[in-house]
Design an enzyme around this catalytic site. Structure first.
Site, mmCIF file in Angstrom:
data_model
loop_
_atom_site.group_PDB
_atom_site.id
_atom_site.type_symbol
_atom_site.label_atom_id
_atom_site.label_comp_id
_atom_site.label_asym_id
_atom_site.label_seq_id
_atom_site.Cartn_x
_atom_site.Cartn_y
_atom_site.Cartn_z
ATOM 1 N N ASP A 106 -22.151 23.676 -23.327
ATOM 2 C CA ASP A 106 -22.921 23.386 -24.471
ATOM 3 C C ASP A 106 -24.505 23.932 -24.481
ATOM 4 O O ASP A 106 -24.943 23.773 -23.272
ATOM 5 C CB ASP A 106 -22.681 21.841 -24.608
ATOM 6 C CG ASP A 106 -23.302 21.082 -26.055
ATOM 7 O OD1 ASP A 106 -23.706 22.142 -26.776
ATOM 8 O OD2 ASP A 106 -23.456 20.124 -26.103
ATOM 9 N N HIS A 130 -24.957 32.308 -28.080
ATOM 10 C CA HIS A 130 -23.265 32.543 -28.057
ATOM 11 C C HIS A 130 -23.184 33.841 -27.044
ATOM 12 O O HIS A 130 -22.332 33.646 -26.119
ATOM 13 C CB HIS A 130 -22.553 32.453 -29.173
ATOM 14 C CG HIS A 130 -22.899 31.108 -29.901
ATOM 15 N ND1 HIS A 130 -22.690 30.161 -29.359
ATOM 16 C CD2 HIS A 130 -22.818 31.053 -31.308
ATOM 17 C CE1 HIS A 130 -22.799 29.036 -30.137
ATOM 18 N NE2 HIS A 130 -23.110 29.674 -31.240
ATOM 19 N N LEU A 187 -7.250 32.743 -9.461
ATOM 20 C CA LEU A 187 -7.926 31.736 -10.407
ATOM 21 C C LEU A 187 -6.980 31.571 -11.759
ATOM 22 O O LEU A 187 -6.683 32.577 -12.231
ATOM 23 C CB LEU A 187 -9.112 31.898 -10.715
ATOM 24 C CG LEU A 187 -9.861 31.250 -11.789
ATOM 25 C CD1 LEU A 187 -10.317 29.749 -11.406
ATOM 26 C CD2 LEU A 187 -11.101 31.910 -12.214
HETATM 27 C C1 FPP Z 1 -21.695 25.189 -27.808
HETATM 28 O O1 FPP Z 1 -23.154 25.472 -28.157
HETATM 29 C C2 FPP Z 1 -21.008 26.360 -27.522
HETATM 30 C C3 FPP Z 1 -19.849 26.650 -28.509
HETATM 31 C C4 FPP Z 1 -19.853 25.883 -29.734
HETATM 32 C C5 FPP Z 1 -19.090 27.617 -28.154
HETATM 33 C C6 FPP Z 1 -18.948 28.184 -26.688
HETATM 34 C C7 FPP Z 1 -18.965 29.601 -26.769
HETATM 35 C C8 FPP Z 1 -19.406 30.389 -25.799
HETATM 36 C C9 FPP Z 1 -20.005 30.154 -24.450
HETATM 37 C C10 FPP Z 1 -19.016 31.897 -26.165
HETATM 38 C C11 FPP Z 1 -17.884 32.267 -26.566
HETATM 39 C C12 FPP Z 1 -17.009 32.520 -25.573
HETATM 40 C C13 FPP Z 1 -15.836 32.840 -25.761
HETATM 41 C C14 FPP Z 1 -14.902 33.238 -24.771
HETATM 42 C C15 FPP Z 1 -15.426 32.814 -27.158
HETATM 43 P P1 FPP Z 1 -23.786 24.937 -29.390
HETATM 44 O O2 FPP Z 1 -23.785 26.186 -30.282
HETATM 45 O O3 FPP Z 1 -22.955 23.886 -29.729
HETATM 46 O O4 FPP Z 1 -25.264 24.676 -29.006
HETATM 47 P P2 FPP Z 1 -26.227 23.634 -29.594
HETATM 48 O O5 FPP Z 1 -25.702 22.102 -29.179
HETATM 49 O O6 FPP Z 1 -27.359 24.053 -28.722
HETATM 50 O O7 FPP Z 1 -26.639 23.926 -31.061
#
Ligand code: FPP
Length: 261
Positions: free
Chosen positions: A36, A53, A147
Site C-alpha cells: 500500500d 505503481h 520460492l
Molecule cells: C496500493 O497503492 C497498491 C495497489 C492498489 C496496487 C499494488 C500494485 C503494485 C505494487 C504494482 C503492480 C504489481 C503487479 C504485479 C501488477 P495505492 O494506489 O492504494 O496507494 P495510496 O493508498 O497511497 O493511494
C-alpha cells in the site's frame, strides 16, 4: 519463539512454520504483503499515481529477491483487489499494463531463479490476454522448487470464500459430499490457496491498519505487522525489520506459550 501446540487448519504442501535461516534465526515460511501507498508516494513528489505503481513494481522485484535471500518459502502479494475495479478507468488500465509488463519482463528471470508462480483470485471476466499470461506464468513455473510467489490478482477474500462455498454446495447437491463432512479442511481445500500454508506474517505498508479483504480465512493465526513505509520505498531492510518484529511475537495458536505452558 514458542512451540505451537495447535496448528491452523490447512493443507500445506510442506510442514508449516518457520525454518532456521543461515544465521540460525527463525524465518516465517509464508509472508504475505499488502503493498500500500503507491499513490501517496507519487502525490508527495508531484508525480502521477501511475509513477507510484511503476515504482511499486520495482519494490516488488526487490522484495522477491530479498525473500529468496532470506529463506522465505512463500511470498504472497496483493497486486489487484476485486474492489480495485472501482478506481478510475485510466488507473485500472495502468495497473493492468503493469501486470502484463511484469509477467512479460520478469517471468523468464523468475523461472531462472526457480520461483514457482501461483495466482489467486477470480479468473472469470478477465481480459483474455491477462488470463492467458497468468496461465502461462503458472504453467511455465509449475515444477519449480524455490520460492512460491503467490500473486493475488482480481482477488477478494469474501469472493474467494463465496466461490468455495458454491463448490461445496455443488458437491453436496451432487451427492459427493455429506453436509456433516464439511469442516475447516473441506473449506480450505476449495479456496484459491489450497495447498499453500497459511501466512505466518502479514505486512501492510503505508501506515494503514486493516486487512482490506485480504486472506481473511488464512489470516486466522497470522502475525500482523503494519509499517509506515510507503510501498515504493520498501526494500530488504524493511523486510528484515518486519521479520525481526515477527520473531518477537509469542505465537500460541490458541494454546499456551512455551514460557507458561
Ligand atoms: C496500493 O497503492 C497498491 C495497489 C492498489 C496496487 C499494488 C500494485 C503494485 C505494487 C504494482 C503492480 C504489481 C503487479 C504485479 C501488477 P495505492 O494506489 O492504494 O496507494 P495510496 O493508498 O497511497 O493511494
Amino acid at each position: 519463539m514458542t512451540t505451537a501446540t495447535h496448528r491452523p487448519v490447512t493443507t500445506p504442501e510442506e510442514p508449516l512454520g518457520g525454518a532456521p535461516s543461515d544465521s540460525g534465526a527463525v524465518v516465517p515460511a509464508h509472508v504475505a504483503i499488502i503493498m500500500d501507498g503507491n499513490g501517496r508516494w507519487a502525490v508527495r513528489r508531484g508525480l502521477p499515481r501511475a509513477e507510484g505503481h511503476r515504482r511499486g513494481v520495482e519494490a516488488l522485484r526487490r522484495t522477491v529477491k530479498s525473500a529468496i535471500e532470506l529463506g522465505i518459502r512463500y511470498l504472497t502479494v496483493y497486486s489487484f483487489s476485486s474492489e480495485n475495479w472501482r478506481r478510475p478507468a485510466a488507473e485500472v488500465a495502468d495497473l493492468m499494463g503493469l501486470l502484463k509488463l511484469f509477467v512479460r519482463r520478469d517471468l523468464a528471470e523468475l523461472h531462472r531463479n526457480n520461483v514457482r508462480v501461483r495466482i489467486i483470485g477470480a479468473r472469470e471476466g478477465l481480459a483474455p490476454d491477462i488470463g492467458g499470461l497468468l496461465e502461462e506464468a503458472e504453467a511455465l513455473t509449475r515444477n519449480n522448487t524455490g520460492l512460491t510467489l503467490v500473486v493475488a490478482f482480481n482477488y477478494g477474500s469474501r469472493d474467494e470464500i463465496a466461490r468455495a462455498m458454491r463448490a461445496l454446495a455443488t458437491d453436496v447437491a451432487a451427492g459427493r459430499l455429506q453436509p456433516e463432512a464439511i469442516d475447516a479442511d473441506a473449506i480450505a481445500t476449495r479456496l484459491d490457496t489450497a495447498g499453500i500454508p497459511d501466512p505466518d506474517l502479514i505486512i501492510r505498508t503505508s501506515g494503514e491498519e486493516r486487512l482490506s479483504n485480504f486472506l481473511l480465512w488464512q489470516a486466522a493465526y497470522a502475525e500482523l505487522v503494519f509499517m509506515p513505509i510507503l510501498w515504493p520505498d520498501f526494500d530488504r531492510d524493511a523486510l528484515a525489520e518486519a521479520l525481526d518484529l515477527f520473531r518477537q511475537r509469542d505465537r500460541r495458536f490458541g494454546g499456551l506459550s512455551a514460557q507458561t505452558g
